[in-house]
Design a protein around this motif. Structure first.
Motif: not given
Length: 573
Positions: A399-408
């Protein structure tokens, strides 16, 4: 899902800049505000923004390792070594391979290209592909839109006497592959002025540097800018700085004298008699190129993009269009299956901040699209997984504004491979790790996502009255093109709008509303359209006031054109 509307007024310093700019755009007040929002602080900067020039492209040798890359390429060509141009199977990768191959074949014949298959080869470079290249006598790989994490594979290639030039734009790890040169504006320590090039954009910069080093002109290279524009639009990289210049001139090429393969796609899409826009690339041209890699082989897309025969190009484009139709059907089917599973889970009312869903029977080429659809519907970071080559393989969207790369990245110890960007990541892991991955991914998202990031947001650029929406304003607004992240199509809001009395439901199922609206500032009736909003019709038809959030479009028709509002949402007042 109703969005939250956001408007950030200009700061006092920005208001002063806006006041100075307004003197040059006195007849169209909103323009100066829009310019300031884009970081423009002078009339000179505004003119450069409105008229992007190829002269303002950055020196390619500002990119780290560029001199090494050009030296190795020149040496290979001087020694008549076999060169392999290799790239990812998506739009960015296939356009990048097509660009580099098309340009170099003008000067060199010992060159070939290869695109891995999604199901058999998987993402990036593999030892099997390196072995194949070694048997063909390849001494140099130019690898595009991938390779930044292929440390083991490139070490293996070195042991066989094969060198690599990496042209990538994905986030690198701390340990870099032992390539002859790594061209990636995201490398730590890189001061290259445009850090968000597409993979094809990095390939273009390599060819630009090659041309400079060999005293070549710009004509052949500039003729390939349509490919760069397609890559930038499809990969959704920021439309600012150098990217905007490349896209501006690439779109001009796309509309005047496109690549033969792109010309065939344009014909297939029915875009031949109208101006092609970024939206056309994103929703019509790009998906067809992508469908080749999703459904069959990305090499077929490159075959099309490097075609030299008109009949051959059109035949290939028709085949790729068929893949796209198949892709649409699978996309619809898998998305419906995923929604059924999530509805049974009670996802809409769940406190979970993320979605992870796995079905080993889903088509690998479609799961990225499905992840995007789930993210849009539930407005949560989503991971969709299927089974391929002994692993659970998937795609994540955010979603806008959330860094999913860091989550993975936070659960990388459970993964076999991963890579991507802030909003899109590809990954693979063992089946037995899915449950723990799901738990830890959710934990990271819950700990790091803000509440406002779990609600759709609509950012308003300016409040307008209908009196301000003039042909002069539309003319200047069109010069803000090309649009994309960092230079989004301006969104406007008008309050106190009422129905002129003639708005009506349209569409096969009366799901859309054709609007004819007025406000209190003038007698002008503004035409508009709002999709899938039939629930708002009773309020509109009642004559009560409401606010609209919209973009302004030019609706062309026989004999002329008219201003039309594309309404995103309606809020009763």
């Amino acid at each position: 899902m109703t969005s939250k509307w956001n408007y950030c007024p200009l700061t006092s310093d920005e208001q002063q800049v806006e006041s100075d700019l307004a003197k040059s755009y006195a007849g169209v007040p909103p323009v100066s505000e829009l310019l300031v929002q884009r970081g423009i602080s002078s009339v000179r900067e505004a003119e450069k923004f409105f008229h992007p020039s190829l002269k303002d492209l950055h020196d390619p040798f500002l990119m780290p390792d560029m001199d090494k890359a050009v030296h190795r390429l020149n040496r290979a060509m001087g020694a008549k070594e076999q060169i392999m141009v290799y790239g990812d199977y998506d739009v960015d990768g296939t356009t990048a391979v097509a660009l580099v191959y098309k340009y170099l074949r003008n000067f060199y014949s010992h060159i070939d290209y290869y695109i891995p298959t999604r199901n058999e080869d998987g993402y990036g470079i593999s030892k099997a592909t390196i072995d194949m290249a070694a048997r063909q006598g390849v001494k140099l790989f130019i690898i595009l839109d991938c390779g930044i994490k292929a440390t083991e594979e490139i070490e293996y290639a070195r042991s066989l006497g094969i060198d690599f030039i990496i042209c990538d734009h994905h986030v690198p790890d701390e340990k870099l592959p032992p390539a002859v040169a790594i061209l990636n504006p995201k490398l730590d320590g890189s001061t290259y002025p445009c850090p968000h090039l597409s993979g094809c954009g990095v390939g273009y910069k390599l060819m630009q540097a090659f041309a400079i080093s060999n005293g070549l002109g710009n004509t052949e290279l500039e003729g390939l800018l349509d490919l760069v524009a397609v890559s930038i639009a499809a990969d959704i990289v920021p439309m600012v700085g150098e990217n905007r210049i490349l896209t501006y001139h690439g779109l001009k090429r796309l509309n005047s004298n496109p690549n033969m393969g792109l010309r065939a796609i344009i014909r297939i899409c029915g875009l031949g008699n109208r101006e092609i826009t970024i939206s056309d690339v994103i929703f019509k041209i790009g998906p067809r190129i992508n469908a080749s890699g999703r459904m069959q082989s990305g090499k077929e897309a490159v075959d099309l993009l490097v075609a030299r025969d008109v009949a051959d190009a059109y035949a290939r484009a028709k085949e790729i269009d068929r893949y796209n139709q198949d892709r649409k059907e699978l996309d619809k089917q898998i998305t419906e299956e995923a929604n059924t599973i999530l509805e049974e889970r009670g996802e809409m009312t769940s406190d979970q901040k993320s979605i992870v869903i796995y079905n080993k029977n889903w088509h690998k080429g479609i799961i990225g699209i499905v992840a995007s659809r789930l993210t849009e519907l539930y407005y949560k970071p989503s991971v969709v997984l299927t089974y391929s080559n002994g692993l659970a393989t998937g795609s994540s969207r955010s979603v806008q504004g959330f860094d999913v790369y860091k989550a993975v990245e936070s659960v990388r110890d459970l993964l076999e491979n991963f890579g991507g960007h802030t909003y899109a990541v590809g990954l693979s892991l063992k089946e037995e790790n899915i449950a723990e991955f799901t738990r830890r991914f959710e934990q990271f998202v819950s700990d790091n996502i803000r509440p406002d990031q779990l609600t759709p947001q609509l950012d308003i650029d300016a409040y307008l009255t209908f009196a301000e929406i003039t042909p002069e304003f539309l003319s200047l607004l069109k010069q803000f093109n090309p649009f994309g992240p960092g230079n989004s199509k301006p969104v406007f809001c008008t309050r106190g709008v009422t129905d002129f009395g003639t708005s009506k439901l349209v569409g096969r199922h009366s799901e859309h509303i054709k609007l004819e609206l007025v406000d209190s500032t003038c007698g002008k009736v503004m035409n508009g359209i709002v999709f899938n909003s039939a629930a708002s019709f009773d309020h509109i038809h009642s004559g009560k006031p409401f606010s609209i959030c919209y973009t302004i479009e030019e609706n062309k028709h026989k004999g002329g054109s008219a201003i039309q509002l594309f309404v995103k949402e309606i809020h009763p007042e």
